[in-house]
Design an enzyme around this catalytic site. Structure first.
Site, PDB file in Angstrom:
ATOM      1  N   ASP A 175      72.560   6.416  44.012  1.00 47.10           N
ATOM      2  CA  ASP A 175      71.595   5.438  44.257  1.00 47.10           C
ATOM      3  C   ASP A 175      70.035   5.803  43.978  1.00 47.10           C
ATOM      4  O   ASP A 175      69.760   6.930  44.381  1.00 47.10           O
ATOM      5  CB  ASP A 175      71.594   4.814  45.568  1.00 47.10           C
ATOM      6  CG  ASP A 175      72.246   3.743  45.697  1.00 47.10           C
ATOM      7  OD1 ASP A 175      72.759   3.215  44.606  1.00 47.10           O
ATOM      8  OD2 ASP A 175      72.517   3.081  46.898  1.00 47.10           O
ATOM      9  N   ILE A 176      69.138   5.133  43.596  1.00 40.15           N
ATOM     10  CA  ILE A 176      67.721   5.624  43.398  1.00 40.15           C
ATOM     11  C   ILE A 176      67.218   5.456  45.111  1.00 40.15           C
ATOM     12  O   ILE A 176      67.383   4.104  45.507  1.00 40.15           O
ATOM     13  CB  ILE A 176      66.892   4.502  42.563  1.00 40.15           C
ATOM     14  CG1 ILE A 176      67.596   5.086  41.132  1.00 40.15           C
ATOM     15  CG2 ILE A 176      65.451   5.056  42.537  1.00 40.15           C
ATOM     16  CD1 ILE A 176      66.773   4.024  39.866  1.00 40.15           C
ATOM     17  N   ASN A 183      59.511  -1.694  42.857  1.00 39.97           N
ATOM     18  CA  ASN A 183      59.284  -3.060  42.641  1.00 39.97           C
ATOM     19  C   ASN A 183      58.191  -3.506  43.405  1.00 39.97           C
ATOM     20  O   ASN A 183      57.380  -4.336  42.802  1.00 39.97           O
ATOM     21  CB  ASN A 183      60.766  -3.450  42.732  1.00 39.97           C
ATOM     22  CG  ASN A 183      61.723  -3.430  41.696  1.00 39.97           C
ATOM     23  OD1 ASN A 183      61.326  -3.078  40.638  1.00 39.97           O
ATOM     24  ND2 ASN A 183      62.822  -3.443  42.060  1.00 39.97           N
ATOM     25  N   HIS A 188      58.270  -5.218  38.850  1.00 33.57           N
ATOM     26  CA  HIS A 188      59.460  -5.256  38.509  1.00 33.57           C
ATOM     27  C   HIS A 188      59.335  -4.811  37.101  1.00 33.57           C
ATOM     28  O   HIS A 188      60.660  -4.220  36.776  1.00 33.57           O
ATOM     29  CB  HIS A 188      60.282  -6.710  38.300  1.00 33.57           C
ATOM     30  CG  HIS A 188      60.620  -7.036  39.869  1.00 33.57           C
ATOM     31  ND1 HIS A 188      61.670  -6.833  40.474  1.00 33.57           N
ATOM     32  CD2 HIS A 188      59.886  -8.071  40.652  1.00 33.57           C
ATOM     33  CE1 HIS A 188      61.708  -7.373  41.739  1.00 33.57           C
ATOM     34  NE2 HIS A 188      60.528  -8.271  41.841  1.00 33.57           N
ATOM     35  N   ASP A 192      62.019  -1.667  36.095  1.00 29.53           N
ATOM     36  CA  ASP A 192      63.045  -1.771  34.885  1.00 29.53           C
ATOM     37  C   ASP A 192      62.740  -0.308  33.997  1.00 29.53           C
ATOM     38  O   ASP A 192      63.514   0.072  33.708  1.00 29.53           O
ATOM     39  CB  ASP A 192      62.577  -3.058  34.307  1.00 29.53           C
ATOM     40  CG  ASP A 192      63.016  -4.300  34.707  1.00 29.53           C
ATOM     41  OD1 ASP A 192      63.935  -4.253  35.672  1.00 29.53           O
ATOM     42  OD2 ASP A 192      62.683  -5.379  34.152  1.00 29.53           O
ATOM     43  N   GLU A 218      70.370  -0.738  41.746  1.00 32.93           N
ATOM     44  CA  GLU A 218      69.911   0.592  41.230  1.00 32.93           C
ATOM     45  C   GLU A 218      70.885   1.577  41.593  1.00 32.93           C
ATOM     46  O   GLU A 218      70.766   2.684  41.733  1.00 32.93           O
ATOM     47  CB  GLU A 218      68.626   0.969  42.331  1.00 32.93           C
ATOM     48  CG  GLU A 218      68.940   1.170  43.793  1.00 32.93           C
ATOM     49  CD  GLU A 218      68.876  -0.545  44.421  1.00 32.93           C
ATOM     50  OE1 GLU A 218      68.764  -0.441  45.751  1.00 32.93           O
ATOM     51  OE2 GLU A 218      69.023  -1.511  43.948  1.00 32.93           O
ATOM     52  N   ARG A 238      72.454  18.887  39.257  1.00 29.29           N
ATOM     53  CA  ARG A 238      71.550  19.266  38.142  1.00 29.29           C
ATOM     54  C   ARG A 238      70.809  17.560  37.928  1.00 29.29           C
ATOM     55  O   ARG A 238      69.803  17.675  37.492  1.00 29.29           O
ATOM     56  CB  ARG A 238      72.381  19.272  36.996  1.00 29.29           C
ATOM     57  CG  ARG A 238      72.690  20.891  36.664  1.00 29.29           C
ATOM     58  CD  ARG A 238      73.447  21.166  35.475  1.00 29.29           C
ATOM     59  NE  ARG A 238      72.700  20.852  34.338  1.00 29.29           N
ATOM     60  CZ  ARG A 238      73.254  20.838  33.232  1.00 29.29           C
ATOM     61  NH1 ARG A 238      74.456  20.828  32.866  1.00 29.29           N
ATOM     62  NH2 ARG A 238      72.268  20.436  32.209  1.00 29.29           N
TER      63      ARG A 238
END
Length: 298
Positions: A175-176, A183, A188, A192, A218, A238
């Site tokens: 996940d980010i 956002n 947004h 993106d 995400e 990495r």
């Protein structure tokens, strides 16, 4: 109703699609039709030759295998295959279509013999345009519109196939971290752009045989075939460092992004939901311990 054989032959010779009469040993006995020069080369030069004399051995062997199957089963067979004019020796390359083409062959057994050899009728149709459209539509149905990588549907299909392998293979979920903040702060379009940049950086690390998919807003999944958990964890690190170490940019804005990663090694013939759930549990632990880290669960 046509009763004169010459008239029947003339009608058949005007067919836009070619009809080859082939023996069980691969001889070109006759050719009817094939008048559509935009879709086909002039195959009349093949009459009297054999498949093995004009094609590479593996291609010729495949064609003869289909012929024998039709004759032995006495049933019509429909096949699809790729072939370029340059693959067939003797064809005039200055006329007819260029490049690799997709053909549909409808093969029917004939009741008579030629020089004591069984024969078939092989009706050929150039389906290149249809095939290209099908490939395009299939790719679109399996791809994420924004990032152009695999979507959730394609990911689970690939996961099902990979679990049948006896070699080790691993799944990463990442996940980010705090993506909503990107956002909310920068808009947004910035979000993106961030998703696409994450994908670019990950693709620079992984192998062509790996499958990267967007499985949520995400959230991403990465399938790593033929690799154990230890090596997969190294790849996870990495990837995490590649995201953390270089800032992200959108217009005049510069900001930092981090990832949380869950890693697990799939078990032979394990169900999709179990593999995914274990990787998701590992991801949850990584988040609960402060994010921006990788966690493996066996």
């Amino acid at each position: 109703m046509l009763t004169n054989l010459d008239e029947v032959y003339e009608v058949l010779s005007c067919l836009p699609d070619p009809v080859f009469i082939l023996s069980e040993t691969g001889e070109y006995i006759d050719l009817l039709g094939g008048t559509d020069s935009q879709s086909y080369h002039d195959g009349k030069v093949l009459i009297g030759q054999s498949l093995h004399s004009v094609l590479e051995q593996d291609k010729a062997d495949w064609f003869i295998e289909q012929i024998i199957t039709v004759l032995d089963n006495n049933q019509v067979l429909t096949v699809e295959y790729d072939l370029a004019g340059e693959d067939v020796a003797g064809l005039d390359q200055r006329s007819g279509p260029v490049g690799v083409l997709r053909f549909e062959g409808k093969i029917s057994p004939l009741s008579f013999k030629y020089q004591d050899k069984r024969v078939v009728c092989w009706l050929t149709r150039n389906i290149s345009k249809r095939h290209r459209l099908e490939v395009k539509l299939r790719k679109q149905s399996e791809s994420d519109a924004l990032t152009k990588i695999a979507n959730r549907r394609h990911f689970f299909s690939t996961l099902s196939a990979i679990t049948k392998s006896t070699t080790p293979h691993c799944l990463l979920l990442f996940d980010i971290d705090y993506f909503k903040k990107v956002n909310d702060t920068y808009g947004h379009l910035a979000g993106d752009n961030t998703l696409k940049e994450v994908v670019t950086r990950v693709k620079n690390i992984i192998r062509p045989s790996d499958t990267l998919a967007r499985v949520g807003g995400e959230e991403f999944a990465l399938l790593l075939p033929d690799i154990d958990e230890y090596a997969a964890f190294e790849i996870a690190e990495r990837i995490r460092r590649a995201i953390e170490n270089e800032p992200f940019h959108y217009e005049e804005h510069t900001f930092a992004i981090t990832l949380s990663v869950g890693v697990t090694q799939a078990r032979y013939q394990e169900k999709n939901n179990l593999i995914f759930a274990r990787a998701d549990d590992a991801l949850y632990i990584a988040k609960s311990r402060g994010r921006n880290q990788s966690m493996a669960l066996s």
